[in-house]
Design an enzyme around this catalytic site. Structure first.
Site, PDB file in Angstrom:
ATOM      1  N   GLY A  33      19.315  73.838  59.338  1.00  0.00           N
ATOM      2  CA  GLY A  33      19.637  72.424  59.446  1.00  0.00           C
ATOM      3  C   GLY A  33      20.938  72.042  58.765  1.00  0.00           C
ATOM      4  CG  HIS A  39      24.603  75.050  62.622  1.00  0.00           C
ATOM      5  ND1 HIS A  39      24.940  74.262  61.541  1.00  0.00           N
ATOM      6  CD2 HIS A  39      23.985  76.140  62.114  1.00  0.00           C
ATOM      7  CE1 HIS A  39      24.529  74.851  60.429  1.00  0.00           C
ATOM      8  NE2 HIS A  39      23.960  75.987  60.736  1.00  0.00           N
ATOM      9  CB  VAL A 179      33.284  76.910  63.931  1.00  0.00           C
ATOM     10  CG1 VAL A 179      34.032  75.609  64.196  1.00  0.00           C
ATOM     11  CG2 VAL A 179      32.737  77.472  65.239  1.00  0.00           C
TER      12      VAL A 179
END
Ligand code: PAF
Length: 283
Positions: A33, A39, A179
């Site tokens: 999360g 993600h 990223v």
């Protein structure tokens, strides 16, 4: 279609079974999360490769050491659900309670031996046992044909590849490029802990890796020299080194020289205050 949220293991297993029976191919993106663009890039790739995308959101207690940041790990389920929805995720599996995954009497652990050694495995004893165990459980609960992980956690990715191969899960493990923010900082949920000045200093990690990469590209083969270049950046920014190593990209064994035709990787871990960040780059 709004994203569907599943809060129990039993319901997730029922849904996965129904999806498989109807011939749907599931892609799984396991997360803890506090989702960021890294993600989301995994989810977009999952969407392109499968019929149904399942994202798991579970802050896995068994992969945190006793003095680590489990209790303060950032959480934002509402925000995460809307991010998942924005990229077309079908199902979010977010166990309502750690007991969903580790009920009373839980006693089974998965250990990947060789690639769990050294690096984060040495600095965080038990970490990869917790990761391998929860990922094996998620594979059995969601039964995907494909699972995606970021290369930012490079050692974790090798652990999971070995796990999937050695235990015959029959699941393709896809590693996706790290990223980065425009200034080079690798995206991580833990970046949320950084003060503005710590964030500035944290750039030393990616800068050090880029310097090592540049040196290797220009013919430097001695690992000592490459490691020294990364250390210099960490020291200048007062980042406390946890490790800097150059390893074989597949076995993760330490190298003393890099050789053409043998893929190598430089990995770094360092502390900004109490925040531990990791990063890595192919050489
Ligand atoms: O990379 C992570 O977020 C976690 O280690 C993972 C793979 C979801 C297992 O808890």
């Amino acid at each position: 279609m709004p994203v569907q949220t599943v809060r129990t293991t039993a319901e997730m297993q029922q849904r996965s079974e129904a999806l498989r029976m109807s011939g749907k191919r599931i892609a799984l993106v396991p997360t803890m999360g506090f989702l960021h663009e890294g993600h989301l890039s995994l989810m977009r790739e999952a969407k392109a490769r499968a019929d149904v995308v399942v994202v798991s959101i579970f802050v896995n207690p068994t992969q945190f050491g006793p003095k680590e940041d489990l209790s303060r790990y950032p959480r934002d389920l509402e925000g995460d659900l809307s991010k998942c929805e924005s990229v077309g995720v079908d199902v979010v599996f977010a166990p309502a309670d750690p007991k969903e995954m580790y009920p009373d009497g839980y006693q089974t652990w998965v250990e990947v031996t060789d690639v769990s050694k050294g690096l984060c495995g040495e600095k965080r004893p038990g970490h990869f046992r917790g990761v391998a165990t929860v990922v094996a459980k998620l594979f059995n609960i969601v039964r995907p044909y494909l699972a995606l992980f970021g290369e930012k956690d490079y050692q974790q990715l090798q652990v999971i590849k070995a796990l999937a191969r050695d235990l015959n899960f029959g699941i393709e493990i896809v590693g996706m490029p790290t990223v980065r923010d425009p200034d080079g900082l690798a995206m991580s949920s833990r970046n949320a802990y950084l003060s503005p000045s710590e964030r500035e200093r944290a750039l030393a990690l990616s800068r050090g890796l880029r310097t090592a990469h540049h040196l290797a590209r220009n013919g430097v083969r001695e690992v000592r020299e490459l490691v020294q270049a990364v250390r210099k950046e960490l020291e200048a920014a007062q980042v406390r080194e946890d490790y800097v190593e150059v390893v074989d990209a597949e076995t993760l064994r330490s190298l003393t020289t890099i050789e053409p035709g043998r893929p190598a990787r430089v990995l770094v871990a360092g502390f900004l205050g109490t925040t531990r960040l990791i990063d890595n780059l192919a050489l």
